[in-house]
Scaffold this active site. Sequence first.
Site, PDB file in Angstrom:
ATOM      1  N   ASP A 116      -0.164   5.216   0.797  1.00 34.77           N
ATOM      2  CA  ASP A 116      -0.420   6.241   1.825  1.00 34.77           C
ATOM      3  C   ASP A 116      -0.588   5.596   3.194  1.00 34.77           C
ATOM      4  O   ASP A 116      -1.418   4.701   3.376  1.00 34.77           O
ATOM      5  CB  ASP A 116      -1.670   7.053   1.459  1.00 34.77           C
ATOM      6  CG  ASP A 116      -1.428   7.898   0.231  1.00 34.77           C
ATOM      7  OD1 ASP A 116      -0.451   8.660   0.232  1.00 34.77           O
ATOM      8  OD2 ASP A 116      -2.198   7.787  -0.739  1.00 34.77           O
TER       9      ASP A 116
ATOM     10  N   ASP B  32      -1.819  -0.377   6.123  1.00 36.80           N
ATOM     11  CA  ASP B  32      -1.860   0.383   7.381  1.00 36.80           C
ATOM     12  C   ASP B  32      -3.275   0.596   7.882  1.00 36.80           C
ATOM     13  O   ASP B  32      -3.445   1.150   8.969  1.00 36.80           O
ATOM     14  CB  ASP B  32      -1.231   1.771   7.188  1.00 36.80           C
ATOM     15  CG  ASP B  32      -2.104   2.663   6.321  1.00 36.80           C
ATOM     16  OD1 ASP B  32      -2.435   2.255   5.187  1.00 36.80           O
ATOM     17  OD2 ASP B  32      -2.491   3.746   6.779  1.00 36.80           O
TER      18      ASP B  32
ATOM     19  N   ASP C 162       0.876  -1.171   0.000  1.00 34.26           N
ATOM     20  CA  ASP C 162       0.000   0.000   0.000  1.00 34.26           C
ATOM     21  C   ASP C 162       0.926   1.237   0.000  1.00 34.26           C
ATOM     22  O   ASP C 162       2.128   1.109   0.271  1.00 34.26           O
ATOM     23  CB  ASP C 162      -0.855  -0.037   1.279  1.00 34.26           C
ATOM     24  CG  ASP C 162      -1.595   1.251   1.515  1.00 34.26           C
ATOM     25  OD1 ASP C 162      -2.334   1.677   0.616  1.00 34.26           O
ATOM     26  OD2 ASP C 162      -1.422   1.846   2.605  1.00 34.26           O
TER      27      ASP C 162
ATOM     28  N   LYS D  72      -6.079  19.725  -6.145  1.00 34.79           N
ATOM     29  CA  LYS D  72      -5.513  19.110  -4.924  1.00 34.79           C
ATOM     30  C   LYS D  72      -4.282  18.263  -5.278  1.00 34.79           C
ATOM     31  O   LYS D  72      -3.280  18.269  -4.554  1.00 34.79           O
ATOM     32  CB  LYS D  72      -6.594  18.269  -4.232  1.00 34.79           C
ATOM     33  CG  LYS D  72      -6.136  17.544  -2.975  1.00 34.79           C
ATOM     34  CD  LYS D  72      -5.751  16.103  -3.282  1.00 34.79           C
ATOM     35  CE  LYS D  72      -4.986  15.442  -2.157  1.00 34.79           C
ATOM     36  NZ  LYS D  72      -4.613  14.054  -2.473  1.00 34.79           N
TER      37      LYS D  72
ATOM     38  N   ARG E 174     -13.705  11.025  -1.525  1.00 34.24           N
ATOM     39  CA  ARG E 174     -13.706  11.653  -0.192  1.00 34.24           C
ATOM     40  C   ARG E 174     -14.386  13.021  -0.258  1.00 34.24           C
ATOM     41  O   ARG E 174     -15.190  13.357   0.612  1.00 34.24           O
ATOM     42  CB  ARG E 174     -12.260  11.781   0.288  1.00 34.24           C
ATOM     43  CG  ARG E 174     -12.118  12.076   1.756  1.00 34.24           C
ATOM     44  CD  ARG E 174     -10.671  11.878   2.193  1.00 34.24           C
ATOM     45  NE  ARG E 174     -10.260  10.499   2.018  1.00 34.24           N
ATOM     46  CZ  ARG E 174      -9.021  10.121   1.670  1.00 34.24           C
ATOM     47  NH1 ARG E 174      -8.066  11.020   1.469  1.00 34.24           N
ATOM     48  NH2 ARG E 174      -8.744   8.848   1.528  1.00 34.24           N
TER      49      ARG E 174
ATOM     50  N   ASN F 276       1.045  10.452  -7.986  1.00 33.62           N
ATOM     51  CA  ASN F 276       1.449  10.616  -6.581  1.00 33.62           C
ATOM     52  C   ASN F 276       2.449   9.549  -6.148  1.00 33.62           C
ATOM     53  O   ASN F 276       3.294   9.807  -5.283  1.00 33.62           O
ATOM     54  CB  ASN F 276       0.216  10.574  -5.667  1.00 33.62           C
ATOM     55  CG  ASN F 276      -0.593  11.850  -5.753  1.00 33.62           C
ATOM     56  OD1 ASN F 276      -0.131  12.846  -6.302  1.00 33.62           O
ATOM     57  ND2 ASN F 276      -1.794  11.824  -5.223  1.00 33.62           N
TER      58      ASN F 276
ATOM     59  N   GLY G 210      -9.575   7.379  -1.733  1.00 40.12           N
ATOM     60  CA  GLY G 210      -9.577   8.109  -3.001  1.00 40.12           C
ATOM     61  C   GLY G 210     -10.094   9.514  -2.780  1.00 40.12           C
ATOM     62  O   GLY G 210     -11.175   9.714  -2.218  1.00 40.12           O
ATOM     63  N   GLY G 211      -9.294  10.487  -3.206  1.00 41.77           N
ATOM     64  CA  GLY G 211      -9.614  11.888  -2.929  1.00 41.77           C
ATOM     65  C   GLY G 211     -10.946  12.363  -3.502  1.00 41.77           C
ATOM     66  O   GLY G 211     -11.688  13.097  -2.847  1.00 41.77           O
TER      67      GLY G 211
ATOM     68  N   THR H 172      -2.593   0.775  -4.582  1.00 35.92           N
ATOM     69  CA  THR H 172      -2.964   1.983  -3.845  1.00 35.92           C
ATOM     70  C   THR H 172      -4.194   2.662  -4.439  1.00 35.92           C
ATOM     71  O   THR H 172      -4.382   2.649  -5.660  1.00 35.92           O
ATOM     72  CB  THR H 172      -1.803   3.008  -3.837  1.00 35.92           C
ATOM     73  OG1 THR H 172      -2.263   4.233  -3.238  1.00 35.92           O
ATOM     74  CG2 THR H 172      -1.294   3.328  -5.230  1.00 35.92           C
TER      75      THR H 172
ATOM     76  N   GLU I 103      -0.628  11.256   4.987  1.00 40.25           N
ATOM     77  CA  GLU I 103      -1.998  11.788   5.045  1.00 40.25           C
ATOM     78  C   GLU I 103      -2.088  13.229   5.549  1.00 40.25           C
ATOM     79  O   GLU I 103      -2.999  13.949   5.152  1.00 40.25           O
ATOM     80  CB  GLU I 103      -2.914  10.858   5.847  1.00 40.25           C
ATOM     81  CG  GLU I 103      -3.269   9.562   5.125  1.00 40.25           C
ATOM     82  CD  GLU I 103      -3.991   9.727   3.778  1.00 40.25           C
ATOM     83  OE1 GLU I 103      -4.387  10.862   3.426  1.00 40.25           O
ATOM     84  OE2 GLU I 103      -4.136   8.717   3.074  1.00 40.25           O
TER      85      GLU I 103
END
Length: 224
Positions: free
Chosen positions: A10, A179, A8, A81, A54, A124, A50-51, A118, A17
């Site tokens: 992030d 995580d 993973d 972003k 979110r 990213n 996922g942004g 991810t 984060e």
Amino acid sequence: MLKALIFDVDGTLAETEELHRKAFNETFAEFGLDWAWNQALYGELLKVAGGQNRIRHFIETGQPKQAGDFVDRVAELHRHKTQTYGRLLAGGQIRLRPGIKDLILQAINKGVRLAIATSTSRINVDRLFAATLGEAVLEHFDVICCGDDVAEVKPSPQLYLLALKKLQLPPENCLAIEDSEIGLSAARSAGIPAIITVSTYCQQDDFTGAQEIMTDLVSGNFAL
Ligand code: XBP
Ligand code: MG
């Protein structure tokens, strides 16, 4: 027999984060929005991976001011972003979590294949490696599956199923390193054993079903 590690990103490779949160908040401010995600709220919002998902979830459930004006502009907000996050990452504040570099090097030396699964975007991942181990290290990863590659991000198993397909390995020959509870669910639903290195935002998560739960990957905790 272990043939591949699937990482993973992030929270697992690095504690990113807070930088994501900063990038969301800077973006909202630049669009003239008074939306501000504090740490407590962000901890809740992280359950949605996922942004773009979110932001959409926040608009729908938080009913912030100007929600109606931005409901169709989520992709635009998120593009901004992502640019902001890239700029912040390039600022050099992010370090890999303890043990990550050594584990990657051990895997390369021992012929254990490397993969990534991810919910974030490929750019990213590239930027995180550029800011830490160097982008060249990504050449050692046979498979990199990102949020843009699937219809549903974590906790859906789609990212891990895609990684297995590309690795051409059965799940029992792989180990996921995660995580979060949603990451663990995603790996387990794909049949992949998973270990957890608990990140700051996921301390209260339920890690039932993990092979092992540890604070980090420093040797003594985990080795190949
Ligand atoms: C965790 C995430 C990510 C980031 C935001 O991904 O949910 O979405 O918080 O990233 P991981 P984007 O699976 O690596 O733990 O805004 O780029 O989507
Ligand atoms: Mg994670």
